[in-house]
Design a protein around this motif. Structure first.
Motif, mmCIF file in Angstrom:
data_model
loop_
_atom_site.group_PDB
_atom_site.id
_atom_site.type_symbol
_atom_site.label_atom_id
_atom_site.label_comp_id
_atom_site.label_asym_id
_atom_site.label_seq_id
_atom_site.Cartn_x
_atom_site.Cartn_y
_atom_site.Cartn_z
ATOM 1 N N ASP A 1 27.642 0.694 60.881
ATOM 2 C CA ASP A 1 27.997 2.118 60.820
ATOM 3 C C ASP A 1 27.515 2.722 59.504
ATOM 4 N N LEU A 2 27.731 1.959 58.434
ATOM 5 C CA LEU A 2 27.314 2.437 57.115
ATOM 6 C C LEU A 2 25.800 2.635 57.062
ATOM 7 N N LEU A 3 25.063 1.666 57.621
ATOM 8 C CA LEU A 3 23.595 1.748 57.580
ATOM 9 C C LEU A 3 23.088 2.920 58.418
ATOM 10 N N GLN B 1 24.683 5.625 58.978
ATOM 11 C CA GLN B 1 25.017 6.823 58.218
ATOM 12 C C GLN B 1 23.969 7.096 57.128
ATOM 13 N N ILE B 2 23.593 6.026 56.415
ATOM 14 C CA ILE B 2 22.579 6.160 55.364
ATOM 15 C C ILE B 2 21.290 6.719 55.944
ATOM 16 N N ASN B 3 20.916 6.171 57.097
ATOM 17 C CA ASN B 3 19.670 6.591 57.744
ATOM 18 C C ASN B 3 19.769 8.025 58.269
ATOM 19 N N SER B 4 20.925 8.379 58.783
ATOM 20 C CA SER B 4 21.063 9.719 59.378
ATOM 21 C C SER B 4 21.037 10.801 58.295
ATOM 22 N N GLU B 5 21.271 10.398 57.045
ATOM 23 C CA GLU B 5 21.184 11.367 55.950
ATOM 24 C C GLU B 5 19.742 11.613 55.523
ATOM 25 N N GLY B 6 18.799 11.045 56.270
ATOM 26 C CA GLY B 6 17.390 11.324 56.023
ATOM 27 C C GLY B 6 16.669 10.268 55.220
ATOM 28 N N ARG B 7 17.363 9.173 54.877
ATOM 29 C CA ARG B 7 16.704 8.133 54.088
ATOM 30 C C ARG B 7 15.924 7.202 54.999
ATOM 31 N N THR B 8 14.830 6.701 54.442
ATOM 32 C CA THR B 8 14.091 5.660 55.137
ATOM 33 C C THR B 8 14.755 4.333 54.804
ATOM 34 N N VAL B 9 15.046 3.532 55.841
ATOM 35 C CA VAL B 9 15.709 2.247 55.599
ATOM 36 C C VAL B 9 14.828 1.128 56.132
ATOM 37 N N VAL B 10 14.587 0.133 55.295
ATOM 38 C CA VAL B 10 13.850 -1.058 55.721
ATOM 39 C C VAL B 10 14.765 -2.254 55.519
ATOM 40 N N LEU B 11 14.984 -3.028 56.589
ATOM 41 C CA LEU B 11 15.807 -4.226 56.398
ATOM 42 C C LEU B 11 15.155 -5.429 57.023
ATOM 43 N N THR B 12 15.473 -6.590 56.490
ATOM 44 C CA THR B 12 15.072 -7.834 57.136
ATOM 45 C C THR B 12 16.316 -8.414 57.770
ATOM 46 N N THR B 13 16.110 -9.116 58.868
ATOM 47 C CA THR B 13 17.261 -9.746 59.524
ATOM 48 C C THR B 13 16.735 -10.818 60.462
ATOM 49 N N HIS B 14 17.607 -11.786 60.793
ATOM 50 C CA HIS B 14 17.225 -12.600 61.939
ATOM 51 C C HIS B 14 18.238 -12.480 63.066
ATOM 52 N N TYR B 15 19.011 -11.376 63.039
ATOM 53 C CA TYR B 15 19.871 -11.080 64.187
ATOM 54 C C TYR B 15 19.180 -10.051 65.065
ATOM 55 N N MET B 16 18.836 -10.455 66.298
ATOM 56 C CA MET B 16 18.092 -9.564 67.174
ATOM 57 C C MET B 16 18.948 -8.399 67.652
ATOM 58 N N ASP B 17 20.248 -8.675 67.882
ATOM 59 C CA ASP B 17 21.108 -7.592 68.361
ATOM 60 C C ASP B 17 21.187 -6.488 67.311
ATOM 61 N N PRO C 1 32.110 -10.651 62.581
ATOM 62 C CA PRO C 1 31.700 -9.542 63.470
ATOM 63 C C PRO C 1 32.260 -8.189 63.045
ATOM 64 N N GLN C 2 33.504 -8.170 62.585
ATOM 65 C CA GLN C 2 34.083 -6.884 62.159
ATOM 66 C C GLN C 2 33.311 -6.301 60.988
ATOM 67 N N ALA C 3 33.084 -7.150 59.987
ATOM 68 C CA ALA C 3 32.381 -6.676 58.795
ATOM 69 C C ALA C 3 30.968 -6.235 59.149
ATOM 70 N N ARG C 4 30.360 -6.938 60.129
ATOM 71 C CA ARG C 4 28.996 -6.626 60.529
ATOM 72 C C ARG C 4 28.939 -5.243 61.191
ATOM 73 N N ARG C 5 29.859 -5.008 62.139
ATOM 74 C CA ARG C 5 29.893 -3.699 62.820
ATOM 75 C C ARG C 5 30.122 -2.587 61.797
ATOM 76 N N ASN C 6 31.049 -2.851 60.882
ATOM 77 C CA ASN C 6 31.346 -1.895 59.826
ATOM 78 C C ASN C 6 30.110 -1.515 59.038
ATOM 79 N N LEU C 7 29.354 -2.552 58.693
ATOM 80 C CA LEU C 7 28.155 -2.347 57.895
ATOM 81 C C LEU C 7 27.104 -1.591 58.694
#
Lengths: 241, 354
Positions: A172-174, A176-192, A164-170
């Protein structure tokens, strides 16, 4: 301005299996877009077709206004990709990995070191890839995907297997990446995760997109409590492989 | 262009570091063959000139003043116990016993090793004849002026160096290439490189560069060790032709590695298959022992292996005074072999492990 991603009628068949069966997607510039689905829903194949790793049997995929197939080096300079398995060179340290990737994109070592700092791995710069923890490896792999400052970033299950710690950390990073104007596409099976991060999500199953929209709207539309309920209602409850 | 060169440089560096940090790889490609060279070189160092061990009982006048040339072939032990000496000959611990009995010089030797028995007789006979001539007080009527010609049978090191070097290069080329290919496919580095804005050129060039660099490093180390005075490799005139030969050979082995790596799904499978190819190839190519005595069919089979041709041609330019005529056809053949197998590898190549 053209859309970040515009895909129409994508189909990909492996033998009798229709891995992707008529997928259409549009992702706007600067959007944080999630592709959700149970295992085997066709998320990764869809992502790989969008990235230009695989040729669709039918349909077209355009990234930033250019077709992603056939391979187009000019387009590749503008997109960043993190593959599901972390693609690291054997026996190299974190710094050597990112320097190698940086040079493939014509990016200098200073920028690579700065990227290592951004993902908080400066202290682990001299650590070999196989000695990194799961979260550190994921962060390094994201840093390698971002080293050339791409406009569009693809991340395939970036938080799978993290604590969970590493996930929350990541997260924040994601953000940040998005807030810099980048388009981000991710796949996941975590709904939260999707609920937390994504502007819009596409729920996939059996190679098709079942529903697309902002998480909150989907919850309201189906009259349920959470995105998880949306997901289960759309994809059913039986076990997946 | 400079972007490609940068990509080439960084990929070559990544591959080289990956190789040098892999202790098992360094051991099997460098230390292991070198151990064989050091060991074989020392073991068979004196095998070409077996000395005759002679036990001399009491005084034998003819043997008082022996010419110094005989030191190389004759080793004399003095003793007083004739029975013990004869027993030693029977056991094979000594080759012959000699003693004087009035004007008779008695020689006893074993027939167990006919070659040795022959040389014992001829050496002792020549010593006795010379003593007879000297006893007449006249100068000898004829003198033998011996001299050697370039010998077809060589010192062991002249043969082991090209043979074991070829084996080392084959291991480096086949294993290094196959394992890297499988590993890069499994870890999806191939896919990741596909998504980087570089062509296949720098990737392939980096792999070839690293393989050639490794082969030439192996060669330099082998030659440095073999030319140590202890081993005494003497390199003949056009020895430098071994450099392009080794380069062409390592490309041929790399192409075998590409086929193995393209076919194998796991590193274990690649390792096993590479072993199955390299070890028999090394035995049948004369890496460990000469094939002159081997049956015709073995020699025919060995002709399909690039290692056999590499070893023969390298031995020729390195140890036997051969030149372009020996090297050039082999280089052409090795490159052709490499081209054909690379085409096969391209045919069965897969991007993904699935």
């Amino acid at each position: 301005m053209t859309a970040a991603i515009k895909a129409e009628g994508l189909r990909k068949r492996y033998g009798d299996v229709r891995a992707v069966d008529g997928v259409g997607l549009t992702v706007g510039r600067g959007e944080f877009f999630g592709i959700l689905g149970p295992n085997g829903a066709g998320k990764t194949t869809t992502l790989e077709i969008l990235e230009g790793l695989r040729r669709p049997d039918e349909g077209t995929a355009e990234l930033l206004g250019q077709s992603s197939w056939p391979r187009n080096p000019d387009l590749l300079k503008r997109i960043g990709v993190q593959l599901q398995a972390s693609a690291f060179f054997e026996k190299l340290t974190a710094r050597e990995q990112i320097h190698t990737f940086a040079s493939l994109y014509g990016v200098g070592p200073e920028r690579a070191d700065a990227m290592l700092e951004t993902v908080g791995l400066t202290e682990k710069a001299g650590t070999r890839e196989d000695q990194l923890s799961g979260g550190q490896a994921q962060r390094l792999s994201i840093a390698c995907a971002l080293v050339h400052d791409p406009e569009l970033v693809f991340l395939d299950e970036p938080t799978t297997g993290l604590d969970p710690q590493a996930r929350r950390n990541l997260w924040d990073l994601l953000r940040q990446i998005n807030s810099e104007g980048r388009t981000v596409v991710l796949t996941t099976h975590y709904m939260d995760e999707a609920e937390e991060l994504c502007d819009r999500v596409a729920v996939m199953d059996a190679g098709r997109v079942l529903r697309t929209g902002p998480p909150r709207e989907l919850v309201a539309e189906l009259g349920v409590d959470s995105l998880e309920d949306v997901f289960l209602q759309l994809t059913g409850r039986e076990y997946r492989e | 262009m400079s972007a490609s060169r940068k990509a080439f440089g960084s990929l070559a560096k990544a591959m080289t570091l990956g190789l040098l940090r892999d202790r098992a790889a360094v051991f099997f490609m460098l230390a292991f063959p070198l151990m064989f060279l050091a060991l074989f070189g020392a073991l068979f160092k004196n095998s070409e000139t077996p000395k005759v061990n002679l036990v001399q009982i009491g005084q034998v006048q003819a043997f008082d003043k022996l010419p110094s040339e005989l030191d190389d072939v004759l080793d004399i032990t003095k003793s007083t116990d004739r029975d013990q000496a004869l027993e030693d000959v029977r056991n094979g611990d000594q080759d012959a016993v000699i003693w004087q009995h009035g004007k008779e010089i008695e020689l006893r030797f074993s027939q167990a090793d006919p070659a040795k028995a022959g040389s014992v007789q001829s050496i002792v006979n020549s010593v006795v004849q010379q003593a007879n001539i000297a006893a007449t007080g006249k100068p000898p009527a004829y003198r033998l002026a011996p001299g050697t010609v370039e010998d077809k049978s060589m010192k062991a090191i002249q043969f082991f160096t090209p043979g074991l070097l070829g084996w080392a290069i084959a291991m480096g080329g086949v294993f290094g290439t196959a394992i890297t290919l499988v590993n890069w496919r499994k870890k999806r580095i191939l896919r990741r490189l596909w998504l980087a804005p570089i062509g296949p050129g720098p990737v392939i060039a980096a792999r070839i560069g690293v393989t050639l660099g490794l082969a030439l490093a192996q060669m330099a180390i082998f030659l440095a060790v073999a030319t140590l005075p202890f081993y005494g490799l003497e390199m003949t005139g056009s020895w430098w032709l071994a450099v392009p030969l080794v380069a062409c050979g390592s490309l041929a082995f790399m192409s075998i590695g590409l086929v193995v790596g393209a076919w194998a799904k796991s590193e274990e499978a690649a390792n096993g298959l590479a072993q199955i190819i390299v070890l028999p190839m090394a035995f049948l190519s004369g890496s460990f022992f000469p094939l002159d005595q081997a049956p015709g069919w073995v020699q025919a089979v060995s002709g399909v292996f690039p290692l056999k041709h590499l070893v023969t041609a390298t031995e020729s330019v390195l140890s036997r005074g051969g030149g372009w005529g020996d090297a050039l056809p082999v280089m052409g053949g090795l490159l052709l072999f490499a081209a054909v197998l690379t085409a096969v590898a391209a045919k069965i190549f897969r991007w993904d492990a699935a």
